[in-house]
Design a protein around this motif. Structure first.
Motif, PDB file in Angstrom:
ATOM      1  N   ALA A 157       0.847  -1.187   0.000  1.00 36.93           N
ATOM      2  CA  ALA A 157       0.000   0.000   0.000  1.00 36.93           C
ATOM      3  C   ALA A 157       0.885   1.240   0.000  1.00 36.93           C
ATOM      4  CB  ALA A 157      -0.916  -0.002   1.218  1.00 36.93           C
ATOM      5  N   ALA A 158       0.421   2.288  -0.653  1.00 41.02           N
ATOM      6  CA  ALA A 158       1.207   3.520  -0.690  1.00 41.02           C
ATOM      7  C   ALA A 158       1.447   4.086   0.699  1.00 41.02           C
ATOM      8  CB  ALA A 158       0.497   4.549  -1.567  1.00 41.02           C
ATOM      9  N   THR A 159       0.551   3.773   1.630  1.00 43.04           N
ATOM     10  CA  THR A 159       0.726   4.250   3.005  1.00 43.04           C
ATOM     11  C   THR A 159       1.968   3.646   3.664  1.00 43.04           C
ATOM     12  OG1 THR A 159      -0.823   2.512   3.688  1.00 43.04           O
ATOM     13  CG2 THR A 159      -1.712   4.732   3.414  1.00 43.04           C
ATOM     14  N   GLU A 160       2.473   2.554   3.117  1.00 36.42           N
ATOM     15  CA  GLU A 160       3.685   1.926   3.663  1.00 36.42           C
ATOM     16  C   GLU A 160       4.913   2.165   2.795  1.00 36.42           C
ATOM     17  OE1 GLU A 160       1.277  -1.199   3.374  1.00 36.42           O
ATOM     18  OE2 GLU A 160       0.321  -0.694   5.270  1.00 36.42           O
ATOM     19  N   ALA A 161       4.753   2.890   1.686  1.00 39.24           N
ATOM     20  CA  ALA A 161       5.847   3.035   0.720  1.00 39.24           C
ATOM     21  C   ALA A 161       7.084   3.692   1.311  1.00 39.24           C
ATOM     22  CB  ALA A 161       5.366   3.828  -0.495  1.00 39.24           C
ATOM     23  N   ALA A 162       6.902   4.720   2.112  1.00 38.47           N
ATOM     24  CA  ALA A 162       8.061   5.427   2.667  1.00 38.47           C
ATOM     25  C   ALA A 162       8.887   4.510   3.562  1.00 38.47           C
ATOM     26  CB  ALA A 162       7.598   6.662   3.444  1.00 38.47           C
ATOM     27  N   ALA A 163       8.213   3.757   4.416  1.00 30.04           N
ATOM     28  CA  ALA A 163       8.925   2.846   5.321  1.00 30.04           C
ATOM     29  C   ALA A 163       9.589   1.721   4.532  1.00 30.04           C
ATOM     30  CB  ALA A 163       7.959   2.282   6.356  1.00 30.04           C
ATOM     31  N   VAL A 164       8.906   1.213   3.514  1.00 22.82           N
ATOM     32  CA  VAL A 164       9.470   0.148   2.677  1.00 22.82           C
ATOM     33  C   VAL A 164      10.690   0.650   1.921  1.00 22.82           C
ATOM     34  CG1 VAL A 164       9.039  -1.193   0.572  1.00 22.82           C
ATOM     35  CG2 VAL A 164       7.382  -1.224   2.445  1.00 22.82           C
ATOM     36  N   GLY A 187     -13.963   2.275  -2.850  1.00 25.52           N
ATOM     37  CA  GLY A 187     -14.384   0.912  -3.165  1.00 25.52           C
ATOM     38  C   GLY A 187     -14.067  -0.022  -2.001  1.00 25.52           C
ATOM     39  N   ASP A 188     -13.441  -1.197  -2.311  1.00 29.63           N
ATOM     40  CA  ASP A 188     -13.127  -2.152  -1.249  1.00 29.63           C
ATOM     41  C   ASP A 188     -11.715  -1.980  -0.715  1.00 29.63           C
ATOM     42  OD1 ASP A 188     -11.749  -3.023  -3.451  1.00 29.63           O
ATOM     43  OD2 ASP A 188     -12.471  -5.088  -3.389  1.00 29.63           O
ATOM     44  N   GLN A 189     -11.038  -0.899  -1.107  1.00 36.05           N
ATOM     45  CA  GLN A 189      -9.689  -0.651  -0.624  1.00 36.05           C
ATOM     46  C   GLN A 189      -9.740   0.041   0.742  1.00 36.05           C
ATOM     47  OE1 GLN A 189      -7.351  -1.946  -2.243  1.00 36.05           O
ATOM     48  NE2 GLN A 189      -7.661  -1.824  -4.436  1.00 36.05           N
ATOM     49  N   LYS A 190      -8.859  -0.402   1.647  1.00 36.32           N
ATOM     50  CA  LYS A 190      -8.861   0.156   3.000  1.00 36.32           C
ATOM     51  C   LYS A 190      -7.630   1.017   3.284  1.00 36.32           C
ATOM     52  CE  LYS A 190     -11.701  -3.569   4.907  1.00 36.32           C
ATOM     53  NZ  LYS A 190     -11.794  -4.701   5.868  1.00 36.32           N
ATOM     54  N   ARG A 191      -6.539   0.837   2.525  1.00 34.69           N
ATOM     55  CA  ARG A 191      -5.319   1.606   2.743  1.00 34.69           C
ATOM     56  C   ARG A 191      -4.951   2.257   1.418  1.00 34.69           C
ATOM     57  NH1 ARG A 191      -3.480  -3.263   3.656  1.00 34.69           N
ATOM     58  NH2 ARG A 191      -1.260  -2.912   3.371  1.00 34.69           N
ATOM     59  N   VAL A 192      -5.449   3.496   1.227  1.00 32.22           N
ATOM     60  CA  VAL A 192      -5.331   4.168  -0.069  1.00 32.22           C
ATOM     61  C   VAL A 192      -4.542   5.463   0.055  1.00 32.22           C
ATOM     62  CG1 VAL A 192      -7.524   3.200  -0.817  1.00 32.22           C
ATOM     63  CG2 VAL A 192      -7.473   5.484   0.180  1.00 32.22           C
ATOM     64  N   MET A 193      -4.161   6.022  -1.099  1.00 31.36           N
ATOM     65  CA  MET A 193      -3.415   7.281  -1.132  1.00 31.36           C
ATOM     66  C   MET A 193      -3.600   7.898  -2.512  1.00 31.36           C
ATOM     67  SD  MET A 193       0.624   7.891  -0.086  1.00 31.36           S
ATOM     68  CE  MET A 193       0.384   7.571   1.667  1.00 31.36           C
ATOM     69  N   THR A 194      -3.450   9.220  -2.599  1.00 28.85           N
ATOM     70  CA  THR A 194      -3.552   9.888  -3.891  1.00 28.85           C
ATOM     71  C   THR A 194      -2.273   9.635  -4.697  1.00 28.85           C
ATOM     72  OG1 THR A 194      -2.541  11.960  -3.146  1.00 28.85           O
ATOM     73  CG2 THR A 194      -4.947  11.715  -2.854  1.00 28.85           C
ATOM     74  N   PRO A 195      -2.335   9.812  -6.029  1.00 27.76           N
ATOM     75  CA  PRO A 195      -1.139   9.601  -6.847  1.00 27.76           C
ATOM     76  C   PRO A 195       0.051  10.449  -6.416  1.00 27.76           C
ATOM     77  CG  PRO A 195      -3.078   9.710  -8.246  1.00 27.76           C
ATOM     78  CD  PRO A 195      -3.535  10.086  -6.861  1.00 27.76           C
ATOM     79  N   ALA A 201       5.915   9.539  -1.322  1.00 27.93           N
ATOM     80  CA  ALA A 201       6.243   8.551  -0.290  1.00 27.93           C
ATOM     81  C   ALA A 201       7.306   7.560  -0.748  1.00 27.93           C
ATOM     82  CB  ALA A 201       4.981   7.801   0.129  1.00 27.93           C
ATOM     83  N   GLY A 202       7.603   7.541  -2.041  1.00 25.73           N
ATOM     84  CA  GLY A 202       8.657   6.655  -2.518  1.00 25.73           C
ATOM     85  C   GLY A 202       8.218   5.578  -3.482  1.00 25.73           C
ATOM     86  N   ALA A 203       6.955   5.595  -3.921  1.00 27.20           N
ATOM     87  CA  ALA A 203       6.489   4.610  -4.897  1.00 27.20           C
ATOM     88  C   ALA A 203       7.190   4.835  -6.232  1.00 27.20           C
ATOM     89  CB  ALA A 203       4.982   4.714  -5.086  1.00 27.20           C
ATOM     90  N   SER A 204       7.563   3.726  -6.887  1.00 24.28           N
ATOM     91  CA  SER A 204       8.146   3.830  -8.223  1.00 24.28           C
ATOM     92  C   SER A 204       7.075   3.696  -9.291  1.00 24.28           C
ATOM     93  CB  SER A 204       9.210   2.748  -8.426  1.00 24.28           C
ATOM     94  OG  SER A 204       8.640   1.443  -8.331  1.00 24.28           O
TER      95      SER A 204
END
Length: 232
Positions: A157-164, A187-195, A201-204
């Protein structure tokens, strides 16, 4: 290293019921998107042949199969996927399975991604499944195992991207589903983030499905997300 080209970092999830709908989505997005995810729903409806067609057409394909089986079966599956020419493949981030997959993909360009905790799951879901860790702790443990196994990246999840990102370093892919533009339905997602926040946060790579493929104007929806990514 992470590309500066946002088109290479936006993965459009073809979460559609059939190949005809998926092909139409690809046509609608021609010149805007070049990277597509094919998961279970489409794969079991002819999507694996579509994956080959997209590769032949110069597109990048993320095959989201979340493999998990005995080592030999995982290795043989990965060998077959290597021959398809796709760019990314997921498997559940279990150490033995990851080691088998890495050995099978050696010498190829296939980027193997370890799936940590599904973005539809929260702490209570993990308790029910028998895990002793909360989602964040389990994701970080899996990140360490992904790095140790020699995988190409991780799905979280993007919410964990920085720590990962702190664990896996700058070179591994950090692929984040559960991306929702501001104001979009979760929708059915519980841990979301904007682009934009996910990139910061560090997502590639960002995986975006419903906000694009379910939009009345898919092209405009993708362009808006790319613009937000570029601004970030």
């Amino acid at each position: 290293m992470v590309s500066d080209n946002m088109t290479e970092r936006l993965i459009v999830g073809l979460d559609l019921p059939n190949v005809a709908d998926a092909e139409k989505a690809v046509r609608d997005l021609d010149g805007v998107a070049s990277f597509y995810k094919i998961g279970y729903r489409l794969a079991f409806a002819g999507g694996l042949e579509l994956a080959r067609d997209l590769v032949a057409d110069g597109k990048s394909v993320f095959l989201d199969m979340k493999l998990l089986d005995i080592d030999n079966t995982v290795a043989q599956g990965v060998e077959s996927v290597v021959n398809m020419g796709v760019t990314m493949l997921t498997l559940h981030a279990y150490p033995k399975a990851m080691r088998a997959a890495v050995a099978a993909a050696k010498g190829s360009d296939l980027c193997l991604l370890g799936v940590t905790v599904l973005t539809s799951m929260d702490e209570q879901d993990l308790v029910e499944a028998g895990y002793e860790y909360d989602p964040h702790t389990l994701v970080l443990r899996r990140a360490e195992q992904v790095l140790a196994a020699g995988m190409g990246g991780i799905v979280c999840a993007a919410t964990e991207a920085a720590a990962v990102r702190k664990i896996v370093g700058a070179d591994l892919a950090v692929v984040t589903p559960g991306i929702r533009p501001a104001g979009a339905d979760h929708g059915d997602q519980k841990r979301v983030m904007t682009p934009a926040d996910a990139l910061r946060a560090g997502a590639s790579h960002l995986v975006v499905a419903r906000p694009i493929v379910a939009a009345p104007d898919k092209r405009a929806a993708a362009q808006a997300i790319l613009a937000e990514m570029q601004a970030a």
